[in-house]
Design a protein around this motif. Structure first.
Motif, PDB file in Angstrom:
ATOM      1  N   PHE B 242     151.242 -19.989  27.776  1.00  0.00           N
ATOM      2  CA  PHE B 242     150.004 -20.769  27.747  1.00  0.00           C
ATOM      3  C   PHE B 242     148.823 -19.922  28.225  1.00  0.00           C
ATOM      4  O   PHE B 242     147.752 -19.941  27.626  1.00  0.00           O
ATOM      5  CB  PHE B 242     150.152 -22.002  28.642  1.00  0.00           C
ATOM      6  N   ILE B 243     149.056 -19.166  29.290  1.00  0.00           N
ATOM      7  CA  ILE B 243     147.996 -18.293  29.820  1.00  0.00           C
ATOM      8  C   ILE B 243     147.606 -17.264  28.757  1.00  0.00           C
ATOM      9  O   ILE B 243     146.443 -16.927  28.578  1.00  0.00           O
ATOM     10  CB  ILE B 243     148.479 -17.590  31.112  1.00  0.00           C
ATOM     11  N   GLU B 244     148.619 -16.798  28.034  1.00  0.00           N
ATOM     12  CA  GLU B 244     148.400 -15.787  27.005  1.00  0.00           C
ATOM     13  C   GLU B 244     147.514 -16.320  25.875  1.00  0.00           C
ATOM     14  O   GLU B 244     146.587 -15.650  25.421  1.00  0.00           O
ATOM     15  CB  GLU B 244     149.757 -15.382  26.454  1.00  0.00           C
ATOM     16  N   ASN B 245     147.851 -17.530  25.428  1.00  0.00           N
ATOM     17  CA  ASN B 245     147.084 -18.119  24.337  1.00  0.00           C
ATOM     18  C   ASN B 245     147.248 -19.638  24.331  1.00  0.00           C
ATOM     19  O   ASN B 245     148.177 -20.164  23.739  1.00  0.00           O
ATOM     20  CB  ASN B 245     147.546 -17.538  22.997  1.00  0.00           C
ATOM     21  N   PRO B 246     146.317 -20.342  24.975  1.00  0.00           N
ATOM     22  CA  PRO B 246     146.445 -21.799  25.090  1.00  0.00           C
ATOM     23  C   PRO B 246     146.541 -22.495  23.723  1.00  0.00           C
ATOM     24  O   PRO B 246     147.207 -23.518  23.605  1.00  0.00           O
ATOM     25  CB  PRO B 246     145.172 -22.226  25.818  1.00  0.00           C
ATOM     26  N   ASN B 248     148.187 -21.757  21.158  1.00  0.00           N
ATOM     27  CA  ASN B 248     149.536 -21.810  20.607  1.00  0.00           C
ATOM     28  C   ASN B 248     150.286 -23.048  21.062  1.00  0.00           C
ATOM     29  O   ASN B 248     151.191 -23.529  20.381  1.00  0.00           O
ATOM     30  CB  ASN B 248     150.352 -20.590  21.050  1.00  0.00           C
ATOM     31  N   LEU B 249     149.968 -23.538  22.256  1.00  0.00           N
ATOM     32  CA  LEU B 249     150.718 -24.661  22.816  1.00  0.00           C
ATOM     33  C   LEU B 249     149.939 -25.961  22.806  1.00  0.00           C
ATOM     34  O   LEU B 249     150.518 -27.033  22.752  1.00  0.00           O
ATOM     35  CB  LEU B 249     151.144 -24.333  24.244  1.00  0.00           C
ATOM     36  N   LEU B 250     148.614 -25.856  22.869  1.00  0.00           N
ATOM     37  CA  LEU B 250     147.794 -27.069  22.919  1.00  0.00           C
ATOM     38  C   LEU B 250     146.643 -26.843  21.955  1.00  0.00           C
ATOM     39  O   LEU B 250     145.540 -26.459  22.370  1.00  0.00           O
ATOM     40  CB  LEU B 250     147.298 -27.271  24.367  1.00  0.00           C
ATOM     41  N   HIS B 251     146.925 -27.067  20.699  1.00  0.00           N
ATOM     42  CA  HIS B 251     145.954 -26.715  19.669  1.00  0.00           C
ATOM     43  C   HIS B 251     144.649 -27.491  19.848  1.00  0.00           C
ATOM     44  O   HIS B 251     144.670 -28.703  20.033  1.00  0.00           O
ATOM     45  CB  HIS B 251     146.542 -26.992  18.283  1.00  0.00           C
ATOM     46  N   GLY B 252     143.530 -26.754  19.813  1.00  0.00           N
ATOM     47  CA  GLY B 252     142.222 -27.402  19.923  1.00  0.00           C
ATOM     48  C   GLY B 252     141.756 -27.616  21.346  1.00  0.00           C
ATOM     49  O   GLY B 252     140.701 -28.193  21.569  1.00  0.00           O
TER      50      GLY B 252
END
Lengths: 404, 313
Positions: B242-246, B248-252
Motif C-alpha cells: 500500500f505504501i508503495e502504491n496506494p 493498487n489496493l484502493l483504487h481512486g
C-alpha cells in the motif's frame, strides 16, 4: 446434629464435617469408566480445562476492560495489549481459547454422534450437552461484541436484525434487544453483563447438569459393549483390575486425561504465541464505525455453517431453515430410531449418513465465509438443502437398521 | 495404533476446515497484490549525475523550494506553523532535511518535475475539477532541466542523514505523519502530543490540532485514519504494498503515492509494528519457555499414565 469426636488430624476434622472421604469415593475413586475408550473421551476434560482457562484469563481482562463505546476498543488494544504487563498474554489466551473451545466442542459432539452416545438412557447427557453448546454460542457472541471492533459491531447488527423475524418485521423487538436503533452504549452494557455474569453462571450450572447426567447411564465405550458396571466394579475392587472392564475415574482415567490435556496444551499455546491471528479477525482491529460497512460481513468460523443455512435462501424461508438448524440437533436421540448404541462403522447406512453430515458441515462452513457470489452461492444452497435432507431421511434409514 | 488413526482423521478434517476458512477464503476475498520492489518503473529514469553545490543554489533560489518547505538541517526553519501552512496548502509541506534519505531518488526527481504524476493523484487534480496541486511543478531555471533536477536531488541527498541513521519515527513522521495520527505512540498530525502541566495549554494544543485536521479533511476529503492498529488490521504485506502504491489496493484513493525507498518503507513498517504489536519480542521469548515447560509436563504425564495403566492392561 451429628456426633462429632475430637479430630485426630486435619483430614479427620474435615471428614467429620464435609464427608470428604465419601465425596472422593463417589466422585473419583469409585466413579467407574469403561476401559475400552479412546482419547476422544478425554475431550470432556479438555473442554473443562479450556473453560477454566477462559474463566481465569477473563477475570484478568475484566480488571482493565472498560465497557464504554468510547473507550472499549482502546482499553483492549492499548491498555491491555501495551500498558498492562502480560496483558497481551491473557488477551491472546482468552481469544484463542474462545475459538479452540468450539473446535473441541465439535469434536466432542461428533464423537457422541459417531459412537451413538446419545441413546438409550443417555438422552439427558446429549440434551444438557446441546444446552451447553447454545450457552457457549451466546457466550462467544456476547464476548465478540466487547472489543467494539468493526466486525463485532456489524456482526452485532446482523445477528440482532434476525429478531425482526423476516417479513413479520418485529422491529420493535430488535430495538428492545439493542436498547437503541443501532448497537450503542446500552447494547454494549447489556452484552457485557451477559458475557461476564449471566451466561457464565448458566454455563457453570449446565456443566453440573451435564456431569450429573453421566452418573447413572455411565459413559459409552468405543465398542458399544453393554456390561454390568456393578459386577465389573466388584472385580476391580477385588483386585482383578486386569479382568475388569471398568477403571476408576481417578487416578486411572485421569492419568490418561491429563496426558491428552498436556498434548492439547502444546497445540493450544503454539497458537497463542505464534498463530493467534487465526482466532482474531483482522477487520476487528479497526474500531467500530457505524457509517462504514465492511465489504464482507461474516461471523466467527464456528457459526459459519449455520449462517450458511440462513444465507442462500430468501428472507423468510432462510429464517425457517436457520431455526431448523438451531434446534434439530436436540432431537437427535428421537430422530435416530435404531436401538444400536454402537460405532457408526457397524451401523450400515448410518455410517454414510454420519460422514455425509461431517462433509456437509465443512462445506457449509467454507461457503459461509466466502462471498455469496456465483458458484459459491450455488454450492451453499445445495449444501443447505443437503443438511435439511439428511435430517429428514435420518428416521427412515435408521428405522430398519439391523441389530448390530 | 487405532488411536493414532483416529487422531489422524481428526487432524485431517480440522486442517481442511482451517484451510478453507482462512487461506482459501481470504485469497478469494482479497486479490493478492505483488510488490513492485519499490522500483517506480513508471517514472522516467535519472540520467544525469547531480552536483550538490549547484543543487543548493537551485533549492535556495530559482527552484523556489524554500518558498513553502523548511529545511531545518540547512538552517531554514518553517516560516509558518503547521496550522497556518495547512490553511494555505491543505497539508503542512514537509521539512526537506531528511527527504534525500527516505525517498527514492527517481521519485524525488519526478516529483520536482511533475508532482501529480509522481504522487499518482492525477485523478484528483484534473482541469475539470479546477483543483490545483499545492506543489507547483519546477519548469527549469534556464539550463538543462534534467541536470537541474538531478542537482537538486543530489543536494537533498547530501544534507540528509545516512539511511541507517534515520530512525523509524523520523521516517514515519516525514512520510506519513503529517496526515496520519498514531495515538498509541502519542503522535498527532501536528507532532508528538506533549505532557501538559495546565489544562489550558492542552486545550490550546487540541484546538490547533482540530484546526489542522479540519484543513486536512478539506484537502483529502476525509480525515486519514489513525494508524495505531494497522499492522494488525492490515498486516505487513498489505501495508508494504500500500505504501508503495496506494492505487493498487484502493483504487481512486486521495492518498498520494509516498515514494519512499525500500529502506524508507522498512523503517515506516518498523514504526508501525512497534505501535501496534510492541510485545512481539516478549511473545517469542516467553513462548519458547512455555513450550519447554509443556514438553516436560507432557513427558511427565505420559510416564504417570504408563505407571497407572501398567496394572490395568
Amino acid at each position: 446434629m451429628a456426633h462429632f469426636t475430637k479430630a485426630t488430624s486435619v483430614h479427620d476434622w474435615l471428614n467429620q464435617r464435609l464427608a470428604i472421604d465419601t465425596l472422593q469415593r463417589v466422585l473419583s475413586k469409585e466413579y467407574w469408566i469403561p476401559k475400552n475408550i479412546n482419547f476422544l473421551w478425554a475431550m470432556g476434560m479438555v473442554l473443562a480445562f479450556t473453560f477454566g482457562i477462559l474463566l481465569v484469563s477473563g477475570i484478568f481482562l475484566l480488571m482493565y476492560y472498560q465497557p464504554h463505546v468510547d473507550t472499549a476498543f482502546d482499553s483492549v488494544n492499548f491498555t491491555i495489549m501495551r500498558e498492562v504487563e502480560f496483558g497481551w498474554l491473557w488477551r491472546h489466551v482468552h481469544a484463542v481459547a474462545a475459538s479452540v473451545v468450539f473446535l473441541i466442542i465439535y469434536i466432542h459432539m461428533l464423537t457422541g454422534i459417531y459412537y451413538g452416545s446419545y441413546k438409550k438412557g443417555r438422552e439427558m447427557i446429549w440434551i444438557s450437552g446441546m444446552l451447553l453448546f447454545v450457552a457457549f454460542s451466546a457466550e462467544a457472541f456476547s464476548g465478540y461484541m466487547l472489543p467494539w471492533g468493526q466486525m463485532s459491531y456489524w456482526a452485532g447488527m446482523v445477528i440482532t436484525n434476525l429478531f425482526s423475524l423476516g417479513s413479520l418485521e418485529f422491529n420493535g423487538l430488535v430495538e428492545w434487544i439493542r436498547g437503541d436503533y443501532v448497537p450503542g452504549q446500552a447494547f454494549l452494557d447489556r452484552f457485557f453483563m451477559l458475557h461476564v455474569l449471566l451466561i457464565p453462571l448458566a454455563i457453570l450450572g449446565l456443566i453440573g447438569l451435564h456431569f450429573g447426567a453421566l452418573r447413572i447411564p455411565h459413559v459409552n465405550n468405543q465398542d458399544g459393549e453393554e456390561f454390568d458396571f456393578d459386577e465389573e466394579a466388584a472385580k476391580y475392587k477385588a483386585g482383578n483390575k486386569k479382568e475388569s472392564k471398568v477403571i476408576a475415574f481417578a487416578n486411572d482415567f485421569l492419568s490418561k486425561d491429563m496426558f491428552v490435556v498436556s498434548i492439547y496444551l502444546i497445540f493450544f499455546f503454539y497458537l497463542v504465541f505464534w498463530h493467534f491471528g487465526f482466532a482474531m479477525d483482522a477487520i476487528n482491529f479497526d474500531p467500530a464505525d457505524g457509517l462504514k460497512t465492511p465489504p464482507h460481513i461474516y461471523p466467527e468460523w464456528y457459526f459459519l455453517w449455520s449462517y450458511e443455512i440462513l444465507r442462500p435462501f430468501p428472507k423468510d424461508p432462510g429464517l425457517v431453515a436457520f431455526g431448523f438448524a438451531q434446534v434439530i440437533f436436540f432431537l437427535l436421540p428421537w430422530l435416530d430410531r435404531s436401538p444400536n448404541a454402537v460405532p457408526a462403522s457397524r451401523r450400515g447406512l448410518f455410517f454414510f449418513w454420519f460422514w455425509a453430515m461431517v462433509i456437509d458441515l465443512i462445506i457449509l462452513t467454507a461457503m459461509g465465509k466466502l462471498p455469496p457470489q456465483g458458484i459459491y452461492s450455488t454450492i451453499g444452497l445445495f449444501a443447505a438443502w443437503a443438511f435439511i435432507g439428511l435430517w429428514v431421511i435420518l428416521p427412515f434409514i435408521t428405522r430398519n437398521e439391523k441389530r448390530a | 495404533m487405532k488411536e493414532f488413526k483416529i487422531l489422524a482423521v481428526v487432524i485431517f478434517f480440522t486442517l481442511v476446515t482451517y484451510w478453507l476458512v482462512e487461506p482459501f477464503a481470504h485469497s478469494q476475498m482479497h486479490a493478492h497484490v505483488e510488490s513492485e520492489g519499490f522500483s517506480y518503473d513508471d517514472l522516467p529514469p535519472l540520467e544525469k549525475t547531480g552536483d550538490a553545490t549547484r543543487g543548493q543554489d537551485l533549492v535556495m533560489g530559482a527552484g523556489g523550494c524554500i518558498g513553502c518547505h523548511s529545511i531545518e538541517a540547512a538552517g531554514f526553519p518553517a516560516a509558518m506553523d503547521a496550522v497556518t501552512n495547512s490553511a494555505s496548502y491543505g497539508v503542512n509541506p514537509p521539512d526537506l532535511s531528511n527527504a534525500g534519505g527516505i525517498y527514492d531518488a527517481k521519485f524525488l526527481a519526478a516529483l520536482i518535475k511533475n508532482p501529480t504524476q509522481a504522487l499518482m493523484v492525477e485523478h484528483k487534480f484534473t482541469p475539470e475539477s479546477g483543483k490545483m496541486h499545492p506543489m507547483i511543478a519546477f519548469y527549469g531555471a534556464g539550463g538543462d532541466i534534467d541536470q537541474e533536477v538531478a542537482d537538486m536531488v543530489a543536494y537533498l541527498q547530501s544534507i540528509a542523514p545516512k539511511p541507517d541513521q534515520i530512525t523509524p519515527a523520523q521516517a514515519f513522521e516525514t512520510a506519513c505523519g503529517r496526515c496520519h495520527s498514531v495515538k498509541y505512540e502519542n503522535w498527532t498530525q501536528i507532532g508528538e502530543k506533549p505532557v501538559f502541566k495546565k489544562k489550558r495549554d492542552e486545550l490550546v494544543f487540541l484546538t490547533q490540532l482540530e484546526d489542522y485536521n479540519a484543513n486536512l479533511m478539506g484537502y483529502m476529503g476525509k480525515l486519514p485514519p489513525d494508524l495505531s492498529m494497522y499492522i494488525r488490521s492490515r498486516g505487513e504485506h498489505y501495508l508494504s504494498t500500500f505504501i508503495e502504491n496506494p492505487q493498487n489496493l484502493l483504487h481512486g484513493t486521495a492518498m498520494p503515492r509516498v515514494g519512499v525507498s525500500k529502506d524508507g518503507a522498512e523503517k515506516v513498517l518498523e514504526y508501525l509494528v512497534e505501535a501496534g504489536d510492541p510485545k512481539h519480542a516478549e511473545r517469542d521469548s516467553v513462548g519458547v519457555k512455555v513450550m519447554i515447560f509443556l514438553l516436560v509436563f507432557a513427558a511427565a504425564s505420559y510416564l504417570w499414565k504408563k505407571e497407572i495403566w501398567k496394572d490395568l492392561h
